[in-house]
Design an enzyme around this catalytic site. Structure first.
Site, PDB file in Angstrom:
ATOM      1  N   HIS A 216       0.838  -1.210   0.000  1.00  0.00           N
ATOM      2  CA  HIS A 216       0.000   0.000   0.000  1.00  0.00           C
ATOM      3  C   HIS A 216       0.867   1.251   0.000  1.00  0.00           C
ATOM      4  CE1 HIS A 216       0.656  -0.753   4.320  1.00  0.00           C
ATOM      5  NE2 HIS A 216       0.367   0.511   4.559  1.00  0.00           N
TER       6      HIS A 216
ATOM      7  N   ASP B 296       5.866   4.249   5.027  1.00  0.00           N
ATOM      8  CA  ASP B 296       6.673   3.209   5.673  1.00  0.00           C
ATOM      9  C   ASP B 296       6.550   1.868   4.944  1.00  0.00           C
ATOM     10  OD1 ASP B 296       4.013   3.133   6.661  1.00  0.00           O
ATOM     11  OD2 ASP B 296       4.627   1.962   8.397  1.00  0.00           O
TER      12      ASP B 296
ATOM     13  N   ASP C 273      -0.408  -3.975   6.150  1.00  0.00           N
ATOM     14  CA  ASP C 273      -1.233  -3.452   7.242  1.00  0.00           C
ATOM     15  C   ASP C 273      -2.686  -3.774   6.909  1.00  0.00           C
ATOM     16  OD1 ASP C 273       1.108  -2.458   8.197  1.00  0.00           O
ATOM     17  OD2 ASP C 273       0.691  -0.356   7.708  1.00  0.00           O
TER      18      ASP C 273
ATOM     19  N   GLU D  94       1.460  -7.962  10.456  1.00  0.00           N
ATOM     20  CA  GLU D  94       1.719  -6.716  11.178  1.00  0.00           C
ATOM     21  C   GLU D  94       1.181  -6.842  12.598  1.00  0.00           C
ATOM     22  OE1 GLU D  94      -0.426  -3.593  11.967  1.00  0.00           O
ATOM     23  OE2 GLU D  94      -2.132  -3.808  10.621  1.00  0.00           O
TER      24      GLU D  94
ATOM     25  N   HIS E 168       6.388  -5.206  12.178  1.00  0.00           N
ATOM     26  CA  HIS E 168       5.636  -3.951  12.196  1.00  0.00           C
ATOM     27  C   HIS E 168       4.909  -3.755  13.527  1.00  0.00           C
ATOM     28  CE1 HIS E 168       2.960  -0.742  10.785  1.00  0.00           C
ATOM     29  NE2 HIS E 168       3.591  -0.723   9.635  1.00  0.00           N
TER      30      HIS E 168
HETATM   31 ZN   LIG Z   1      -0.013   1.429   6.528  1.00  0.00          ZN
END
Ligand SMILES: [Zn+2]
Length: 580
Positions: free
Chosen positions: A62, A66, A167, A193, A401
Site C-alpha cells: 500500500h 513506511d 497493514d 503486522e 511492524h
Molecule cells: Zn499502513
C-alpha cells in the site's frame, strides 16, 4: 530448500517495512518503506540484500510511506531493475506521498523528487484476487482494508507458500471494507503486522459516538478541534463520520481539511470508488461533504470561531498540524483528537500521553486543551490479528511492524492459544521455515478413464481419506506430505479453483489386504531391508504403504501414490493387481 524470512526493517519496530522472503528459490522483497519518524536509519538495511539484482520481484502492499517510501531509492540509487507489483491506487498515490515527504527531508541520500516517478511508471498493477505469475512464483492479492488500495499477498513457489498481511483492518470502516482473506489458506508462514497487537477496542459504533459527542461539546463551547492525520489516509473516514453526525445533529460548523493533497485525495477516492466500502459503492455521491472546506494554514490560524481542522502530519512532528497544535493547544476550550497510532518519540505520542509541557525546536508548548484518543485506527486490534491467523491457519507465524514489548506479549498469545510456532525476528535475523515435502502428480487419461466415478473436489484444507478403491480425485491443488505419513490435497487458491477442477494433480489412496510374503518380496525387489515386524510405513516405487494391522500372514494396508498410470513401476502394478 527452506523458506526463509529476513526483515530489513519493521522488525520489532514500526516503520521501514521491508522483508526479504526466500521462497522456492526465489527472492521476493515485501514492501520497501522508510522510517516512520526522524530518528534512526531512514532506509531499510539494503546491505543485507547483497546484490539487488538477486531480487526476483518487489511487491508493495500500500501507499503509506513506511511501506513504499524507499522504492525509488532501491531502483534509482541502488539500481534494481526487476519486476515491481502493486495495485492501481498505490501506483497513483505512492509518488505523490513520497514527493511530499522529500520536501521535508534533507537526508534522503541523493534521492530527488525527479527520480520518484520512474519505478511507479514501470510497475505492474494487479487486480484483487488476480493470480500473477512471475516465472514459477505466483502472487495473489487480497483486500486488506487499511487504506485505499491496500492488499495482503499470498505467494506460492515450488510447493512453498506464504501470506504477508501488510497493514490491515478487520472491522469495516465508513469508507473501506474489512480485510478479506480466504479461509484455510494453510501457508507455510504468515507474516503479520502487529501495530496494535495488544489493544482491544470497544465497538466501532461506540468509538464513533464518543468522538462525535466530544467534538460537538467542544464546538458548542466555542472551541476548536484539531485532528492530526495523514490527509491522503484517514481524512475521508473522519469526514464521513463527522458529516453523518452533522446531518443528524443539524450542526453547521465548518470542517477544514488543510493540505495541498486534500483535493487530490478526494479525486483518488472518487476514481477508485470500487475499492470503497458498501456504503461508498451504494451511494450516489459518497464524497459530497457539504461542511468540508479546503483551507489554508494562515486562514485557520486567523480563525476566531469554532471549527474542526484535519491536518497532517499525523504524529504532529511537522506540517500544518504542528503549527495549529502550537497555536491551539494552550487554550483550554480547544480539543485535540488523536485518531490513530503515534510512534514513541513523536510529538503525537507525548500529547497522547497527556504531557502538559512539550518541547519543540521552536520552543515549549503548554498543553492546556483537552486531549482525546479515539481508535478510528486503520490497524486491526489484537482480536483482529488472532482472528485472521485462525482463519488463514498457517503452519508458522512471523510478527513484524510492531513494538518489541507488544510483540513479545502477543507472541505468547499465538504460541499458547493458537499453538503455533511464532517468531519476532530483529533486523537481519533469519527465520527458517522447514517445508513439508510436496508431492505432485499428473494423472494420465487412462487412469482417469479407469477411475469412475470421479468424486467432487474436496473441501479446502480438509484431509482426504478414501476407503474405496480405486479412487481418483481430479482437482487443481497441491499434495503435501504431513506428519505421520498423512497426505493432504490443498486446493489452488483464487476464484478459478473450481473452474479448473479438471486440472491434473491427484492423490490416490486405497485400503486393502496384502499377503505379508508379497510385501516382503516387494521390499526385497526394491532393494530395501525387510524388517521382521512389518508394522511400519514403507516407500515402494513412489507409493507409500502404511501397514495398519497384521493378521494370519496378511497385512491390512493403506497404499497411497501420486503418479500417473504410465509412471508406475511394474512392482507397484503387481501389488495393485494383488490388491484387486
Ligand atoms: Zn499502513
Amino acid at each position: 530448500m527452506a523458506l526463509r524470512v529476513t526483515p530489513l526493517g519493521a522488525a520489532q519496530q514500526v516503520g521501514r517495512s521491508c522483508i526479504l522472503l526466500e521462497i522456492g528459490g526465489r527472492n521476493v522483497l515485501l514492501d520497501c518503506g522508510v522510517a516512520a519518524h526522524s530518528s534512526g536509519s531512514y532506509y531499510p538495511e539494503f546491505s543485507l540484500l547483497g546484490e539487488v539484482q538477486s531480487l526476483d520481484v518487489v511487491i508493495i502492499t500500500h501507499f503509506h510511506l513506511d511501506h513504499v517510501g524507499a522504492l525509488p531509492y532501491l531502483t534509482e540509487i541502488l539500481g534494481y531493475h526487476g519486476p515491481i507489483l502493486m495495485t492501481h491506487p498505490t501506483r497513483a498515490i505512492g509518488p505523490i506521498i513520497i514527493k511530499d515527504a522529500l520536501s521535508f527531508r534533507r537526508d534522503a541520500e541523493g534521492l530527488t523528487p525527479e527520480m520518484v516517478d520512474a519505478p511507479f511508471d514501470r510497475a505492474r498493477c494487479f487486480q484483487l484476487q488476480e493470480r500473477v505469475e512471475i516465472g514459477d512464483l505466483s502472487v495473489t492479492s487480497f483486500y486488506a482494508g487499511h487504506v485505499l488500495g491496500a492488499v495482503m499477498v499470498h505467494l506460492e513457489c515450488r510447493g512453498q507458500s506464504a501470506l504477508y498481511t501488510g497493514d490491515f483492518t478487520m472491522v469495516p470502516d465508513y469508507h473501506l471494507s474489512a480485510a478479506r482473506a480466504p479461509l484455510a489458506l494453510h501457508p507455510d508462514v504468515m507474516i503479520t503486522e502487529t501495530t496494535c497487537c495488544t489493544t482491544i477496542r470497544s465497538s466501532k459504533r461506540r468509538e464513533v459516538n464518543d468522538l462525535c459527542s466530544k467534538v460537538q461539546d467542544c464546538l458548542e463551547k466555542g472551541g476548536k478541534v484539531l485532528v492530526p492525520l495523514l490527509v491522503m489516509g484517514r481524512s475521508t473516514e473522519i469526514c464521513m463520520i463527522l458529516e453523518e453526525h452533522w446531518a443528524k445533529a443539524k450542526l453547521a460548523y465548518p470542517i477544514f481539511v488543510i493540505s495541498t493533497m486534500a483535493q487530490k485525495a478526494r479525486v483518488f477516492f472518487q476514481t477508485f470508488a470500487s475499492w470503497g466500502s458498501k456504503r461508498v459503492r451504494s451511494t450516489d455521491r459518497p464524497f459530497a461533504f457539504p461542511h468540508v472546506r479546503f483551507g489554508t494554514l494562515s486562514e485557520l490560524l486567523a480563525l476566531s470561531g469554532p471549527a474542526v481542522a484535519l491536518a497532517g502530519s499525523a504524529m504532529l512532528d511537522f506540517g500544518p498540524s504542528q503549527e495549529l497544535f502550537k497555536s491551539w493547544a494552550p487554550e483550554k476550550r480547544n480539543l485535540i483528537v488523536i485518531p490513530g497510532y503515534c510512534l514513541p518519540g513523536t510529538v503525537g505520542n507525548l500529547v497522547q500521553a497527556k504531557e502538559k509541557k512539550i518541547e519543540l525546536s521552536s520552543g515549549i508548548v503548554q498543553v492546556r486543551c483537552e486531549v482525546d484518543h479515539f481508535s478510528i485506527s486503520d490497524h486491526t486490534d489484537s482480536r483482529g490479528i488472532v482472528e485472521l491467523i485462525s482463519q488463514v491457519a498457517p503452519r508458522q507465524v512471523v510478527l513484524v511492524h510492531g513494538g518489541l514489548q507488544l510483540m513479545d506479549t502477543f507472541r505468547a498469545i499465538v504460541q499458547k492459544r493458537l499453538r503455533l510456532p511464532c517468531h519476532m525476528p530483529a533486523v537481519g535475523d533469519h527465520v527458517e521455515i522447514p517445508s513439508p515435502a510436496v508431492l505432485e502428480a499428473w494423472a494420465s487419461s487412462l487412469l482417469m478413464a479407469q477411475s469412475e466415478p470421479v468424486p467432487p473436489p474436496p473441501v479446502l484444507g480438509v484431509p482426504l481419506i478414501h476407503a474405496k478403491a480405486p479412487v481418483v480425485t481430479t482437482f487443481r491443488g497441491e499434495l503435501r506430505k504431513r506428519d505421520r505419513g498423512a497426505l493432504e490435497l490443498h486446493a489452488a487458491q483464487g476464484p478459478s479453483a473450481r473452474a479448473k477442477a479438471k486440472a491434473r494433480r491427484i492423490l490416490i489412496r486405497q485400503k486393502g489386504r496384502l499377503p505379508c510374503e508379497a510385501l516382503k518380496a516387494a521390499l526385497r525387489d526394491s532393494n530395501q531391508a525387510v524388517p521382521e515386524d512389518l508394522s511400519s510405513i514403507f516407500e515402494v516405487a513412489g507409493a507409500t504403504i502404511l501397514v495398519d494391522q497384521i493378521q494370519a500372514g496378511t497385512a491390512a494396508v493403506t497404499i497411497s501414490w501420486v503418479a500417473g498410470l504410465e509412471d508406475r513401476e511394474p512392482i507397484l502394478q503387481q501389488m495393485l493387481d494383488i490388491l484387486g
